[in-house]
Design a protein around this motif. Sequence first.
Motif, short mmCIF file in Angstrom:
data_model
loop_
_atom_site.label_atom_id
_atom_site.label_comp_id
_atom_site.label_asym_id
_atom_site.label_seq_id
_atom_site.Cartn_x
_atom_site.Cartn_y
_atom_site.Cartn_z
N HIS A 192 -2.46 1.91 -4.15
CA HIS A 192 -1.29 1.03 -4.03
C HIS A 192 -0.50 0.98 -5.32
O HIS A 192 -0.97 1.36 -6.38
CB HIS A 192 -1.73 -0.38 -3.63
CG HIS A 192 -2.66 -1.01 -4.61
ND1 HIS A 192 -2.22 -1.74 -5.69
CD2 HIS A 192 -4.01 -1.01 -4.69
CE1 HIS A 192 -3.26 -2.17 -6.38
NE2 HIS A 192 -4.36 -1.74 -5.80
N GLU B 140 -6.07 2.07 -7.62
CA GLU B 140 -6.98 2.30 -6.51
C GLU B 140 -7.96 1.16 -6.38
O GLU B 140 -8.37 0.55 -7.37
CB GLU B 140 -7.77 3.59 -6.72
CG GLU B 140 -6.91 4.83 -6.76
CD GLU B 140 -7.75 6.09 -6.89
OE1 GLU B 140 -8.78 6.19 -6.20
OE2 GLU B 140 -7.37 6.95 -7.69
N LEU C 193 -3.52 4.71 2.42
CA LEU C 193 -4.79 4.12 2.79
C LEU C 193 -5.66 5.22 3.38
O LEU C 193 -5.22 5.97 4.22
CB LEU C 193 -4.55 3.03 3.84
CG LEU C 193 -5.80 2.48 4.50
CD1 LEU C 193 -6.22 1.22 3.75
CD2 LEU C 193 -5.52 2.15 5.94
N ILE D 272 -8.04 2.27 -0.87
CA ILE D 272 -6.62 1.97 -0.89
C ILE D 272 -6.01 2.42 -2.22
O ILE D 272 -6.55 2.15 -3.28
CB ILE D 272 -6.38 0.46 -0.71
CG1 ILE D 272 -6.93 0.02 0.64
CG2 ILE D 272 -4.91 0.11 -0.84
CD1 ILE D 272 -6.96 -1.47 0.83
N ILE E 233 0.84 -1.20 0.00
CA ILE E 233 0.00 0.00 0.00
C ILE E 233 0.87 1.25 0.00
O ILE E 233 1.80 1.36 0.77
CB ILE E 233 -0.92 0.02 1.23
CG1 ILE E 233 -1.93 -1.10 1.12
CG2 ILE E 233 -1.61 1.35 1.34
CD1 ILE E 233 -2.87 -1.16 2.26
N TYR F 233 -3.38 -6.91 1.63
CA TYR F 233 -2.46 -5.80 1.43
C TYR F 233 -1.53 -5.69 2.61
O TYR F 233 -1.95 -5.78 3.76
CB TYR F 233 -3.23 -4.48 1.27
CG TYR F 233 -4.14 -4.47 0.08
CD1 TYR F 233 -3.66 -4.02 -1.15
CD2 TYR F 233 -5.45 -4.92 0.16
CE1 TYR F 233 -4.48 -4.02 -2.27
CE2 TYR F 233 -6.27 -4.93 -0.96
CZ TYR F 233 -5.78 -4.48 -2.16
OH TYR F 233 -6.59 -4.48 -3.27
N LEU G 217 0.68 -3.21 4.81
CA LEU G 217 0.59 -1.79 5.11
C LEU G 217 1.96 -1.15 5.23
O LEU G 217 2.90 -1.78 5.73
CB LEU G 217 -0.18 -1.58 6.41
CG LEU G 217 -1.60 -2.17 6.43
CD1 LEU G 217 -2.17 -2.08 7.82
CD2 LEU G 217 -2.48 -1.47 5.43
#
Length: 74
Positions: free
Chosen positions: A70, A26, A8, A68, A5, A49, A51
């Motif tokens: 990423h 996204e 967030l 999210i 990620i 995911y 973090l």
Amino acid sequence: MTRRIVALFACSALSVSMNISAQAEETGGVVEKVDHERSALKLNDGTSYLLSHDIQVEAITPGMMVHIIHEPLV
């Protein structure tokens, strides 16, 4: 499937923003499970995911709606 990620955004007091690359992807959904030891979360669609270290994992709870942003899978 695990993704890293970049940022967030959750529907709570949690709001984290960073510089986001132009190739960022996204997604969003409802948190199904949070793994505090691995700093990871799993959404209700089955995707997981990892973090970023600056995300406060304790602030994320199952049932929370999240958005999210990423890095794309390589």
